[in-house]
Write an enzyme that holds these catalytic residues in place. Structure first.
Site: not given
Lengths: 404, 274
Positions: B50, B61
């Site tokens: 990824e 995040d």
């Protein structure tokens, strides 16, 4: 592309759309919370008991209604239209932010949550939220960019005194936009017991709707006061736009009064080059930021631009989706005012009227002075004086090269 | 038509293995190193990789990944350079595992969804994860991604209701990205108990493989998930190792070795069929 339809006050739709703007661009983790908040808010909005409780708070605790004040000397000085100031600076805590903070704190209690988080730029929303939380006995955490903490020490002290925890944000540009990122992150992990009291008409649906509704008391009062004082509606209504909460609250009740010109004043900073200003609607593009689709200041890759304004409450690279809707529909005209013009208005209103305006509101005052000169003495302009300027005196002195 | 991602999961399933998918940030410390990391991870036998597209305002995040994005953007990384670098690796390296791009919708919208998906395909990506594009807004992207023969991987969170889950699995392809904890990416000590129940129920709702991410950082956690999930995603731990090149002046070969060893540990556990 067809020409935009005229703006209506019947927005957003159930999906949070203001025309094409708004909606929800957030991680899946937040979707359930936003759906629940939408439902809870709709019920609260329709509940007369909730509205009565809020109205009583606004009257007894905030001191509403605040006056629509005729700025006679400023009007004479400009030599044109009559300038009226909607005195949000006279609210408890000194700015319009308390209207929304109290409304959302009531909503927090209604949802059975005990912890509140908020972001703040200039610190006014942080102070308002800390105040509302102290009033109701809620736990309060305020995220604030390190750079803003430097610029707004007074408000940081006030928040702490009210019992709030101020968490410095050191990521990215260390200003409002990063504080929003941090608050959203907190909320993703705490949504079960925490309400996020967002301070402006930005973010994913239903926040732009909730904040606009709670701030609309400004425009409703101003509209009624205009009818009472002027015997008619004003010719023009002017307010400053960062994220756009005081202006959304001011404009919304006038949206369907198509004869009233609405002018949003953006922070023009030091010039029109990227990074020198925060005039999202004047110079931005359509894009996604902080969970909604609106005009944004970003580069060709979609990375958010750095912004500048002398006013900590206006230097935000996005803007509420309803403003984008009003812009494209041609209902509101948006125009920048520079740092220098705002600073001049800050001094001018102080000398002419004995009213020290916030630097944010000084942008609206500067535009009102320009607009008044272009209009005749039979015309009337209503300006949202969104907050008082005490918090800004250190920064103004610094910029002017003086010491306090 | 079976996508590269589906084929990878099918093959592993037939061998009773789990997929291991490391996450890396593109451009930290630079794209040349990113290319080396991709090759290193491929050499160590990871099943998918990824690749995070640095974004200025990543709300999904945690601090470790955001810091890597900030470093990468601070060096002036542009999306076109990222695509060029990835294309360079995919065209020069045989048998690379499928690459999945993790991209904020702000970037995709600005570049233009159609152009972006085409560029992603040309660079050699097999799928995209758009963490801030919930199923409610994903129709257009899903169609575009499908047109180009890629997969649009969708996320399911602990807070996702069963009703929402049904809507999500309808448009998802490739695999389902199951977020293990409510919160942002980052390392956690334990996986929550509720995750087991959710994974069991999800299995009854979709035939798509289930990959678990957010909060996975130790090979032992793979054991906890065996039989429940088809793959695991590890992000922050590897991003931190990459970051050490900048923050601790770790020499690039040392960092690559550590990342390789770290990945190999996971691959070994994930591929140990029981």
């Amino acid at each position: 592309m067809t020409a935009a339809a005229p703006a209506t006050s019947q927005v957003p739709d159930a999906g949070g759309r203001f025309g094409e703007f708004g909606r929800r661009f957030v991680p899946e983790t937040l979707m359930q919370a936003l759906e629940l908040l939408t439902e809870d808010y709709a019920k609260a909005k329709a509940d007369p008991a909730f509205q009565a409780e809020l109205a009583a708070l606004l009257k007894n605790y905030v001191g509403r209604p605040n006056p629509l004040y005729f700025a006679e000397r400023l009007t004479k000085h400009c030599g044109g239209a009559r300038i009226y100031l909607k005195r949000e600076d006279l609210n408890h805590t000194g700015a319009h932010k308390i209207n929304n903070a109290l409304g959302q704190a009531l909503l927090t209690l209604r949802m059975g949550k005990q912890r509140v988080i908020a972001e703040t730029g200039a610190g006014q929303h942080g102070v308002a939220t800390a105040t509302a939380c102290a009033h109701f006995g809620l736990n309060c955490i305020v995220y604030m960019g390190e750079e803003d903490i430097r610029r707004q020490k007074l408000n940081v002290f006030i928040m702490k005194t009210m019992g709030a925890e101020v968490r410095p944000v050191t990521s990215g540009s260390r200003t409002l936009r990063d504080a929003i990122n941090e608050a959203m992150r907190d909320w993703m992990g705490s949504v079960e017991n925490t309400h996020y009291i967002i301070g402006s008409v930005v973010g994913p649906h239903p926040f732009p709707l909730i904040v606009r509704d709670f701030q609309s008391v400004i425009g409703r009062e101003a509209r009624a006061q205009s009818l009472e004082i002027l015997g008619r509606l004003p010719d023009e209504v002017i307010a400053c736009v960062g994220g756009g909460s005081n202006s959304a609250g001011m404009f919304y009740p006038f949206v369907d009064d198509t004869k009233v010109a609405l002018t949003g004043v953006e922070p023009g900073g030091r010039g029109n080059r990227p990074g020198e200003h925060a005039s999202t609607l004047s110079y931005g593009v359509k894009g996604v930021l902080h969970g909604s689709y609106s005009y944004v200041l970003q580069d060709a890759d979609g990375q958010t631009s750095d912004v500048h304004s002398v006013s900590a409450g206006l230097d935000y690279p996005g803007v509420g989706p309803e403003h984008s809707y009003w812009k494209d529909a041609g209902r509101v005209r948006y125009t920048p005012i520079t740092d220098a013009e705002a600073l001049e208005a800050f001094g001018m209103l102080s000398r002419m009227e004995g009213i020290l305006p916030a630097l944010e509101s000084s942008h609206a005052i500067a535009q009102a002075m320009k607009a008044a000169r272009e209009r005749g003495p039979d015309e009337a302009i209503v300006v949202c004086l969104s907050g008082r300027g005490d918090k800004d005196v250190y920064e103004v002195a610094r910029v002017l090269g003086q010491t306090i | 038509m079976s996508s590269r991602i589906s084929a990878t999961f099918s093959k592993l399933k037939a061998e009773q293995k789990m997929a291991f998918m490391p996450f890396i940030t593109a451009g930290d410390p630079d794209l040349e190193t990113t290319a080396k990391v991709i090759r290193e991870l491929a050499d160590r036998g990871v099943d998918l990789i990824e690749i995070g597209f640095p974004y200025s305002d990543p709300i999904a995040d945690g601090p470790v990944i955001q810091a890597s994005y900030t470093r990468s953007l601070g060096k002036g990384l542009q999306i076109s350079q990222l695509f060029n670098a990835v294309r360079g690796v995919t065209q020069s390296t045989p048998n690379l595992p499928p690459l999945v791009g993790m991209v904020a919708y702000a970037i995709i919208f600005r570049v233009g969804p159609e152009v972006f998906v085409q560029q992603a395909r040309d660079a050699g990506f097999s799928g995209l994860i758009v963490p801030d594009l919930p199923a409610d807004e994903a129709q257009e992207m899903a169609a575009l991604v499908k047109q180009q023969g890629l997969d649009l991987i969708q996320l399911i969170a602990p807070t996702t209701t069963r009703q929402r889950t049904q809507k999500i699995v309808e448009t998802a392809t490739g695999f389902i990205y199951c977020i293990s904890i409510a919160g942002t990416t980052g390392m956690r000590d334990q996986l929550p108990i509720e995750l087991r129940e959710q994974l069991k129920w999800l299995k009854t709702q979709t035939d798509l493989p289930l990959a678990v991410g957010f909060g996975v950082s130790r090979p032992e956690q793979v054991e906890e998930l065996r039989g429940l999930a088809d793959g695991i995603i590890v992000g922050s731990a590897i991003v931190r190792l990459m970051g050490s090149i900048t923050t601790d002046q770790t020499p690039v070969p040392d960092a690559l070795n550590r990342i390789g060893d770290f990945a190999a540990g996971f691959v070994k556990t994930a591929h140990c069929s029981k």
